[in-house]
Design a protein around this motif. Structure first.
Motif, PDB file in Angstrom:
ATOM      1  N   TYR A 118      55.478  44.752  83.387  1.00  0.00           N
ATOM      2  CA  TYR A 118      54.998  44.663  84.763  1.00  0.00           C
ATOM      3  C   TYR A 118      55.868  43.659  85.509  1.00  0.00           C
ATOM      4  CZ  TYR A 118      52.551  40.532  82.913  1.00  0.00           C
ATOM      5  OH  TYR A 118      52.247  39.335  82.296  1.00  0.00           O
ATOM      6  N   HIS A 119      55.790  43.694  86.838  1.00  0.00           N
ATOM      7  CA  HIS A 119      56.577  42.783  87.672  1.00  0.00           C
ATOM      8  C   HIS A 119      55.760  41.554  88.028  1.00  0.00           C
ATOM      9  CE1 HIS A 119      59.032  46.460  88.445  1.00  0.00           C
ATOM     10  NE2 HIS A 119      60.007  45.571  88.457  1.00  0.00           N
ATOM     11  N   ASN A 120      56.423  40.403  88.006  1.00  0.00           N
ATOM     12  CA  ASN A 120      55.759  39.173  88.437  1.00  0.00           C
ATOM     13  C   ASN A 120      55.974  38.961  89.930  1.00  0.00           C
ATOM     14  OD1 ASN A 120      58.390  38.323  88.693  1.00  0.00           O
ATOM     15  ND2 ASN A 120      58.300  36.800  87.065  1.00  0.00           N
ATOM     16  N   ALA A 121      55.589  37.794  90.435  1.00  0.00           N
ATOM     17  CA  ALA A 121      55.682  37.524  91.870  1.00  0.00           C
ATOM     18  C   ALA A 121      57.128  37.488  92.354  1.00  0.00           C
ATOM     19  CB  ALA A 121      54.992  36.197  92.190  1.00  0.00           C
ATOM     20  N   ASN A 122      58.078  37.206  91.468  1.00  0.00           N
ATOM     21  CA  ASN A 122      59.500  37.167  91.835  1.00  0.00           C
ATOM     22  C   ASN A 122      60.207  38.500  91.611  1.00  0.00           C
ATOM     23  OD1 ASN A 122      59.295  34.386  92.452  1.00  0.00           O
ATOM     24  ND2 ASN A 122      59.558  33.862  90.286  1.00  0.00           N
ATOM     25  N   TYR A 184      54.304  51.525  83.326  1.00  0.00           N
ATOM     26  CA  TYR A 184      55.682  51.965  83.129  1.00  0.00           C
ATOM     27  C   TYR A 184      56.158  52.760  84.345  1.00  0.00           C
ATOM     28  CZ  TYR A 184      55.300  50.789  78.125  1.00  0.00           C
ATOM     29  OH  TYR A 184      55.151  50.134  76.928  1.00  0.00           O
ATOM     30  N   PHE A 185      55.273  53.604  84.886  1.00  0.00           N
ATOM     31  CA  PHE A 185      55.624  54.375  86.074  1.00  0.00           C
ATOM     32  C   PHE A 185      55.965  53.452  87.242  1.00  0.00           C
ATOM     33  CE2 PHE A 185      53.379  58.019  84.076  1.00  0.00           C
ATOM     34  CZ  PHE A 185      54.309  59.011  84.326  1.00  0.00           C
ATOM     35  N   MET A 186      55.187  52.394  87.405  1.00  0.00           N
ATOM     36  CA  MET A 186      55.433  51.462  88.506  1.00  0.00           C
ATOM     37  C   MET A 186      56.762  50.741  88.323  1.00  0.00           C
ATOM     38  SD  MET A 186      51.575  49.906  88.973  1.00  0.00           S
ATOM     39  CE  MET A 186      52.054  48.963  90.404  1.00  0.00           C
ATOM     40  N   VAL A 187      57.081  50.392  87.084  1.00  0.00           N
ATOM     41  CA  VAL A 187      58.332  49.682  86.809  1.00  0.00           C
ATOM     42  C   VAL A 187      59.531  50.572  87.114  1.00  0.00           C
ATOM     43  CG1 VAL A 187      59.767  48.719  84.966  1.00  0.00           C
ATOM     44  CG2 VAL A 187      57.358  48.087  85.132  1.00  0.00           C
ATOM     45  N   ILE A 188      59.496  51.835  86.653  1.00  0.00           N
ATOM     46  CA  ILE A 188      60.649  52.701  86.882  1.00  0.00           C
ATOM     47  C   ILE A 188      60.727  53.147  88.343  1.00  0.00           C
ATOM     48  CG2 ILE A 188      60.636  53.481  84.487  1.00  0.00           C
ATOM     49  CD1 ILE A 188      59.506  56.151  85.466  1.00  0.00           C
ATOM     50  N   GLU A 189      59.582  53.178  89.038  1.00  0.00           N
ATOM     51  CA  GLU A 189      59.622  53.495  90.464  1.00  0.00           C
ATOM     52  C   GLU A 189      60.351  52.386  91.235  1.00  0.00           C
ATOM     53  OE1 GLU A 189      56.564  54.954  93.977  1.00  0.00           O
ATOM     54  OE2 GLU A 189      55.842  53.555  92.454  1.00  0.00           O
ATOM     55  N   THR A 190      60.047  51.145  90.900  1.00  0.00           N
ATOM     56  CA  THR A 190      60.760  50.016  91.510  1.00  0.00           C
ATOM     57  C   THR A 190      62.241  50.066  91.187  1.00  0.00           C
ATOM     58  OG1 THR A 190      58.767  48.644  91.337  1.00  0.00           O
ATOM     59  CG2 THR A 190      60.855  47.504  91.657  1.00  0.00           C
ATOM     60  N   MET A 191      62.562  50.450  89.950  1.00  0.00           N
ATOM     61  CA  MET A 191      63.955  50.570  89.547  1.00  0.00           C
ATOM     62  C   MET A 191      64.661  51.664  90.340  1.00  0.00           C
ATOM     63  SD  MET A 191      65.354  50.904  85.672  1.00  0.00           S
ATOM     64  CE  MET A 191      64.394  49.445  85.268  1.00  0.00           C
ATOM     65  N   SER A 192      63.963  52.776  90.582  1.00  0.00           N
ATOM     66  CA  SER A 192      64.532  53.858  91.380  1.00  0.00           C
ATOM     67  C   SER A 192      64.858  53.391  92.797  1.00  0.00           C
ATOM     68  CB  SER A 192      63.555  55.042  91.424  1.00  0.00           C
ATOM     69  OG  SER A 192      64.006  56.055  92.306  1.00  0.00           O
ATOM     70  N   ASN A 193      63.951  52.608  93.382  1.00  0.00           N
ATOM     71  CA  ASN A 193      64.196  52.080  94.729  1.00  0.00           C
ATOM     72  C   ASN A 193      65.405  51.146  94.753  1.00  0.00           C
ATOM     73  OD1 ASN A 193      61.924  53.462  95.662  1.00  0.00           O
ATOM     74  ND2 ASN A 193      60.557  51.720  95.344  1.00  0.00           N
ATOM     75  N   LYS A 194      65.558  50.333  93.712  1.00  0.00           N
ATOM     76  CA  LYS A 194      66.712  49.438  93.637  1.00  0.00           C
ATOM     77  C   LYS A 194      68.014  50.231  93.548  1.00  0.00           C
ATOM     78  CE  LYS A 194      64.411  45.491  91.415  1.00  0.00           C
ATOM     79  NZ  LYS A 194      64.389  44.635  90.196  1.00  0.00           N
ATOM     80  N   ILE A 195      67.999  51.313  92.783  1.00  0.00           N
ATOM     81  CA  ILE A 195      69.203  52.131  92.644  1.00  0.00           C
ATOM     82  C   ILE A 195      69.572  52.761  93.980  1.00  0.00           C
ATOM     83  CG2 ILE A 195      70.154  54.206  91.551  1.00  0.00           C
ATOM     84  CD1 ILE A 195      68.466  53.546  89.085  1.00  0.00           C
ATOM     85  N   GLU A 196      68.580  53.286  94.706  1.00  0.00           N
ATOM     86  CA  GLU A 196      68.852  53.889  96.005  1.00  0.00           C
ATOM     87  C   GLU A 196      69.375  52.851  96.998  1.00  0.00           C
ATOM     88  OE1 GLU A 196      65.312  55.833  97.271  1.00  0.00           O
ATOM     89  OE2 GLU A 196      65.353  57.351  95.684  1.00  0.00           O
ATOM     90  N   ASP A 197      68.814  51.644  96.969  1.00  0.00           N
ATOM     91  CA  ASP A 197      69.304  50.594  97.868  1.00  0.00           C
ATOM     92  C   ASP A 197      70.745  50.213  97.533  1.00  0.00           C
ATOM     93  OD1 ASP A 197      66.857  50.526  99.117  1.00  0.00           O
ATOM     94  OD2 ASP A 197      66.091  48.815  97.966  1.00  0.00           O
ATOM     95  N   ILE A 265      58.401  59.770  81.677  1.00  0.00           N
ATOM     96  CA  ILE A 265      59.027  58.461  81.892  1.00  0.00           C
ATOM     97  C   ILE A 265      60.375  58.393  81.172  1.00  0.00           C
ATOM     98  CG2 ILE A 265      58.796  55.995  81.442  1.00  0.00           C
ATOM     99  CD1 ILE A 265      55.751  56.375  81.713  1.00  0.00           C
ATOM    100  N   SER A 266      60.427  58.906  79.938  1.00  0.00           N
ATOM    101  CA  SER A 266      61.671  58.880  79.167  1.00  0.00           C
ATOM    102  C   SER A 266      62.763  59.674  79.865  1.00  0.00           C
ATOM    103  CB  SER A 266      61.421  59.437  77.763  1.00  0.00           C
ATOM    104  OG  SER A 266      60.448  58.680  77.064  1.00  0.00           O
ATOM    105  N   GLU A 267      62.413  60.841  80.402  1.00  0.00           N
ATOM    106  CA  GLU A 267      63.392  61.639  81.131  1.00  0.00           C
ATOM    107  C   GLU A 267      63.892  60.903  82.372  1.00  0.00           C
ATOM    108  OE1 GLU A 267      61.299  65.233  81.881  1.00  0.00           O
ATOM    109  OE2 GLU A 267      61.653  66.081  79.877  1.00  0.00           O
ATOM    110  N   ASN A 268      62.973  60.249  83.086  1.00  0.00           N
ATOM    111  CA  ASN A 268      63.383  59.494  84.272  1.00  0.00           C
ATOM    112  C   ASN A 268      64.307  58.338  83.904  1.00  0.00           C
ATOM    113  OD1 ASN A 268      61.917  61.116  86.011  1.00  0.00           O
ATOM    114  ND2 ASN A 268      60.109  59.805  85.995  1.00  0.00           N
ATOM    115  N   ILE A 269      64.012  57.690  82.775  1.00  0.00           N
ATOM    116  CA  ILE A 269      64.855  56.579  82.343  1.00  0.00           C
ATOM    117  C   ILE A 269      66.275  57.057  82.071  1.00  0.00           C
ATOM    118  CG2 ILE A 269      65.269  54.996  80.416  1.00  0.00           C
ATOM    119  CD1 ILE A 269      62.290  54.527  80.279  1.00  0.00           C
ATOM    120  N   GLU A 270      66.411  58.216  81.417  1.00  0.00           N
ATOM    121  CA  GLU A 270      67.744  58.748  81.152  1.00  0.00           C
ATOM    122  C   GLU A 270      68.465  59.082  82.454  1.00  0.00           C
ATOM    123  OE1 GLU A 270      69.353  58.903  78.208  1.00  0.00           O
ATOM    124  OE2 GLU A 270      67.599  57.758  77.542  1.00  0.00           O
TER     125      GLU A 270
END
Length: 355
Positions: A118-122, A184-197, A265-270
């Motif tokens: 999970y993500h912390n405040a930072n 896990y879904f929330m973590v990879i969703e945040t990661m997806s947003n970072k990649i797009e940015d 989730i595994s497919e999204n990670i790949e």
């Protein structure tokens, strides 16, 4: 300068199997225990200061969830292990915070190790190990510190939402694993947003050095998430085979739903992993293109001055009629022109972000 890194395994070197040694770094964490004892008719929620306070739940007919925070309290872990007849290797794995996710079947319980993300405040990814013991009418969970992803499960128990209060401890284990998977879904969703940015920043020509650091951080994050999630497929697959008596057949259907989520989730990670490598290639291509543009401009400037330099090399400054030679301040004017030209070129190169 390289960082000073310490090994988590050094504490266990030379010890026999089953030695209960805490390998984490939260040595000062206080022991915190909370319990939920419930059935369809009642709920008993309590917070305990001593591990002995939860021993009596073993003999109740209702379902009990005992959550223990503070793996550095090895004595408390040993006491509850003795009371619930847990194998020494299980206790060793509980306090080994770098253990790979897995599932083990024993005669009187099922042992599951997961990684809770999970993500912390930072906005940093917290990777914490969580262990579950599934018994006949209880679930024990062990965490390194306070703070988890199970608040939705607690709310469902408190307010009798859904079917959790009407089913057994196996369904409670499913609900806890499902809560871990949902984050896990929330973590990879945040990661997806970072990649797009990052893609947008690359196309818009933002600071190259900053983008390279962000790409390296993303690579480390995706590897951390991948190590946490991929073994979960093996765990759920083993549960689906129902090789023990603690998980009922009607609960297997719910675990199959978790398995579908893990596969997704595994497919999204790949996919995200390939996208991050693509970002690195795009970054290197952008650097190469930028260097080519710089070299093109400098080549044009050099080409213009080559014939002028050639003529100056032949004739030099040997003309008889050169008024500047007779000016009183010609030398200082020449230095001023050269300095202004130098500073002007520096400003131009800086504005074009060539260095």
């Amino acid at each position: 300068m390289p960082k000073n890194r310490t090994s988590k395994y050094r504490k266990k070197l030379g010890l026999s199997p089953g030695s209960i040694i805490y390998t984490g770094d939260k040595e000062t964490q206080e022991l915190f225990i909370d319990s939920f004892d419930y059935n369809s008719e009642f709920l008993d929620e309590k917070t305990h200061a001593n591990i002995e306070d939860v021993f009596h739940y073993k003999t109740t007919k209702s379902v009990t969830w005992i959550n223990i925070n503070g793996l550095n309290h090895v004595d408390a872990i040993e006491k509850i292990g003795t009371h619930y007849n847990l194998h020494p290797l299980t206790l060793e794995d509980i306090v080994n915070t770098s253990h790979r996710p897995k599932i083990d079947d024993y005669d009187n319980y099922v042992f599951v190790v997961l990684k809770m993300l999970y993500h912390n405040a930072n906005d940093e990814i917290i990777n914490e190990q969580v262990c579950f013991i599934l018994g006949e009418n209880y679930v024990l969970s062990f965490q390194e510190a306070e703070g988890d992803v199970f608040e939705t499960v607690r709310e469902r128990i408190r307010y009798a939402k859904g079917r959790i209060r009407t089913l057994g401890s196996d369904y409670l284990l499913y609900a806890l694993i499902d809560a871990v998977t949902d984050h896990y879904f929330m973590v990879i969703e945040t990661m997806s947003n970072k990649i797009e940015d990052l893609e947008d920043n690359l196309f818009n020509g933002f600071s190259q050095e900053e983008i390279s650091i962000q790409i390296q951080d993303l690579k480390r994050e995706i590897l951390k998430v991948r190590r946490a999630i991929f073994p979960l497929r093996e765990i759920i697959s083993k549960i689906e085979k129902n090789e023990n008596n603690f998980i009922k057949d009607k609960t297997i259907h719910y675990f199959r739903d978790v398995y579908d989520h893990v596969i997704q989730i595994s497919e999204n990670i790949e996919i995200y992993r390939d996208m991050i490598w693509g970002l690195m290639d795009m970054y290197m291509t952008t650097l190469s293109n930028k260097m080519n543009e710089v070299m093109k401009v400098l080549t044009v400037i050099s080409t213009i001055f080559i014939p002028l330099t050639f003529l100056a090399g032949i004739y030099g400054m040997n003309f008889a009629n050169m008024p500047e030679l007779h000016y009183q301040y010609s030398y200082f004017i020449l230095w001023g022109v050269m300095i202004v030209l130098f500073l002007g070129m520096l400003y131009y190169f800086k504005k074009k972000k060539w260095f």
